[in-house]
Motif scaffolding. Sequence first.
Motif, PDB file in Angstrom:
ATOM      1  N   UNK A 119      12.124  32.495 112.651  1.00  0.00           N
ATOM      2  CA  UNK A 119      11.688  33.508 111.687  1.00  0.00           C
ATOM      3  C   UNK A 119      10.360  33.010 111.133  1.00  0.00           C
ATOM      4  N   UNK A 165       6.726  36.405  94.391  1.00  0.00           N
ATOM      5  CA  UNK A 165       7.857  37.224  93.936  1.00  0.00           C
ATOM      6  C   UNK A 165       7.827  37.476  92.429  1.00  0.00           C
ATOM      7  N   UNK A 210      16.344  35.308 115.252  1.00  0.00           N
ATOM      8  CA  UNK A 210      15.668  34.011 115.347  1.00  0.00           C
ATOM      9  C   UNK A 210      16.285  33.159 116.451  1.00  0.00           C
ATOM     10  N   UNK A 256      17.747  38.868 110.762  1.00  0.00           N
ATOM     11  CA  UNK A 256      16.644  37.901 110.916  1.00  0.00           C
ATOM     12  C   UNK A 256      17.141  36.620 111.579  1.00  0.00           C
ATOM     13  N   UNK A 312       6.811  36.693 108.126  1.00  0.00           N
ATOM     14  CA  UNK A 312       7.838  37.732 108.209  1.00  0.00           C
ATOM     15  C   UNK A 312       8.849  37.572 107.071  1.00  0.00           C
ATOM     16  N   UNK A 313       9.230  36.338 106.825  1.00  0.00           N
ATOM     17  CA  UNK A 313      10.173  36.022 105.747  1.00  0.00           C
ATOM     18  C   UNK A 313       9.607  36.449 104.398  1.00  0.00           C
ATOM     19  N   UNK A 316      16.118  35.232  98.043  1.00  0.00           N
ATOM     20  CA  UNK A 316      14.761  35.796  97.853  1.00  0.00           C
ATOM     21  C   UNK A 316      14.826  37.320  97.740  1.00  0.00           C
ATOM     22  N   UNK A 317      16.022  37.855  97.576  1.00  0.00           N
ATOM     23  CA  UNK A 317      16.160  39.297  97.392  1.00  0.00           C
ATOM     24  C   UNK A 317      16.348  40.071  98.687  1.00  0.00           C
ATOM     25  N   UNK A 318      16.347  39.360  99.809  1.00  0.00           N
ATOM     26  CA  UNK A 318      16.515  40.032 101.102  1.00  0.00           C
ATOM     27  C   UNK A 318      17.970  40.477 101.250  1.00  0.00           C
ATOM     28  N   UNK A 319      18.168  41.715 101.683  1.00  0.00           N
ATOM     29  CA  UNK A 319      19.529  42.249 101.829  1.00  0.00           C
ATOM     30  C   UNK A 319      20.301  41.411 102.843  1.00  0.00           C
ATOM     31  N   UNK A 323      17.780  33.016 102.394  1.00  0.00           N
ATOM     32  CA  UNK A 323      17.144  34.327 102.581  1.00  0.00           C
ATOM     33  C   UNK A 323      17.569  35.318 101.494  1.00  0.00           C
ATOM     34  N   UNK A 364      19.974  42.443 106.430  1.00  0.00           N
ATOM     35  CA  UNK A 364      18.677  42.109 107.004  1.00  0.00           C
ATOM     36  C   UNK A 364      18.577  40.598 107.277  1.00  0.00           C
ATOM     37  N   UNK A 367      11.495  43.680  99.762  1.00  0.00           N
ATOM     38  CA  UNK A 367      12.823  43.926  99.186  1.00  0.00           C
ATOM     39  C   UNK A 367      12.696  44.102  97.669  1.00  0.00           C
ATOM     40  N   UNK A 368      11.872  43.257  97.058  1.00  0.00           N
ATOM     41  CA  UNK A 368      11.634  43.355  95.605  1.00  0.00           C
ATOM     42  C   UNK A 368      10.930  44.660  95.252  1.00  0.00           C
ATOM     43  N   UNK A 391       9.277  40.265 104.092  1.00  0.00           N
ATOM     44  CA  UNK A 391      10.578  40.912 103.931  1.00  0.00           C
ATOM     45  C   UNK A 391      11.060  40.750 102.488  1.00  0.00           C
ATOM     46  N   UNK A 392      10.867  39.541 101.934  1.00  0.00           N
ATOM     47  CA  UNK A 392      11.308  39.277 100.558  1.00  0.00           C
ATOM     48  C   UNK A 392      10.504  40.116  99.558  1.00  0.00           C
ATOM     49  N   UNK A 407      14.789  34.801 119.628  1.00  0.00           N
ATOM     50  CA  UNK A 407      13.385  35.222 119.630  1.00  0.00           C
ATOM     51  C   UNK A 407      12.501  34.413 120.563  1.00  0.00           C
TER      52      UNK A 407
END
Lengths: 257, 428
Positions: A93, A162, B395, B391, A97-98, B381-384, B378, B387, A105-106, A101-102, B398
Amino acid sequence: MLSIKNLHASVEGKEILKGINLEIKAGEVHAIMGPNGSGKSTLSQVLAGNEAFEVTEGEVILNGENLLDLETEERAREGIFLAFQYPVEIPGVSNLQFLRTAVNAMRKHRGEEEMNAAEFMKLAKEVSKQVDLDPSFLKRGVNEGFSGGEKKRNEIMQALLLQPKLAILDETDSGLDIDALKVVSDGVNALRSEDRAILMVTHYQRLLNHIVPDYVHVLAGGRIIKSGGRELALELEEKGYGWLGIKDEETADSAAN
Amino acid sequence: MKPAPTLSAAFLESAGQSLPKALLELRKQRGTALVDMPLPTRKTENWKYSSKYLKLTDEMASTLPSQGKALTGQEVPGYRIVFLNGVIQPEASEFPKADGIRVASFRDLDDQEAAELADQLDNTLDDKAVQLARLNAARFEDGLLIRLKPDAVLDQPLFVIHEVTADASGSAFPRIFVDAGRHSQATLVEEYRSSGSEPVMVNTVTEFKLADGAKITNVRLTMEGENVQHIGATGVRQQRNARFESHTVGFGGPLRRHDLHVRLEGEGGECKLNGVVVTQGKQHFDNHTTIEHVAAHCNSEETYRNIAADQSHAVFNGRIHIHQDAQKSNADMNNKNLLLSNGAEIDTKPELEIYADDVKCAHGATIGQLDEISLFYLVSRGIARREANVLLTMAFINELVEQIPLETVRETAHTRLNQFFDQTFQEV
């Protein structure tokens, strides 16, 4: 902003936090100090929502909302950010991209439009400069092959992107040389603002020379046994944890060395 | 004791007579040789985990019709050959035409070419190892011949679309033979797809002969529907300094089997085999690979990754055989597996057989689950959660998907992988 009342938590049946009480207001910087095994990291993980830790008693209120009812990702979206003591390497990852995405999402949570790749790239490059990370790190796997210092800078970079309400820094100073400590501290100081609180968890007081806290708490045996102003940290450095009647094996070891 | 089941005689009646005489004769011989062929059972070592998925009914013995709506694959740019139920559809295909490159349907070969080909077919495969894929030689109705003269370079990849229309029960037997002359180069993409919902079998064989210094890249996407049992074999023989690269991406089905057998027969040969498999629901996929280091100073590198969700079942068997004279062989095999649910099963078996004493040989196999700490990182950091799962799963493969040399193929793979993720993580 954050109110912790009589918080008890355990891991694998062993109670680590034994009744934490703590009030943090917006704009304040709090430092939690304590020897290894005192429960510092557990407190950070519990606030961020790591399910490996079980809360057995007490409550945590963030801006009027019961934090403990929220999933990890919901806490993050409500403004909790934890800078990990040991940031995780995720090959496959990309960091970019990480981060995107974060951030998206916020933004989605706040009802804002998501950033496209080009917009985000521009922002990420700026912020990476702020923490002195070469933009090439954006293309690498998340923390993959980063040095200890690079990982910590990547954590601060995430905080800057963030823009959390409460940033929890778990041993962010560990493994940093003097130069890296300066960069990281500058990053954290850039986060300081009237509507944001910072909770620093640290074993040593050297970080506090760079990020001056408003309050210092000493955690031992799962409880806060002493609170004071900045001078408390200095006193601890001078006299060691033994001064408070706490056994600290690591301090004793390092003193012996 | 109950006698072992044998292949129903119905499977040995080949109908179409559209092939040149030499190939018809070859087919007949092969058919005779398969009379009373035992079907694999769980006691058959290399079908141990997969025989229970094999369900051949007599209805499936008939050949699927090769006429009809054949205008598939039009979206594929450049050179393409379209097989419909095992028979090439010239009007839907775009044959490469270049000096030193012969690409033709088996049906269009003259007697001399057909006789030459008949002598070469099946020489890359080990009868005992491939078992069911041998049926292809008894039943093929057509095939694709690719001959590259020395130094010929195919300027663009050649896409071969294997389409199966399962409007009735039956089988298809597509076949490809590639003869790559000295220092020739080509990239061949095979894509297997299907429409319709009746139970069918695809039984397919692809062979590559690489002369000195030839370079071949083969991409294989196995993407047929839930009603298609796929039995495929790929055989490769490489002479001095030849290089073969294989990228396979497989999606599970009721039965999916691919045997890949590479023989490094000349010094300085190299092969690289990458494979990705994803299975979900009650799907199955079984990859069996063999790399034989026959000559000295050859390198082989193999990386396979399996992801199994729900109650699905993935199998990997990787064998490296280093012959006595193959000194200074360098072989590296790696197989990593990801189980996405408690009900899923993955069986992996690396096998090394080494008869030379001066070789470097490494192998590793792991089976694991998504890493909880990475997942926590992950979502913190607020990532669902969904998702984050996608990821991390992506990975895992990938690195291999990104190595597929063609962007259009990578895109196809990504689209299908996203559908897989949509179904797998919908309830998270």
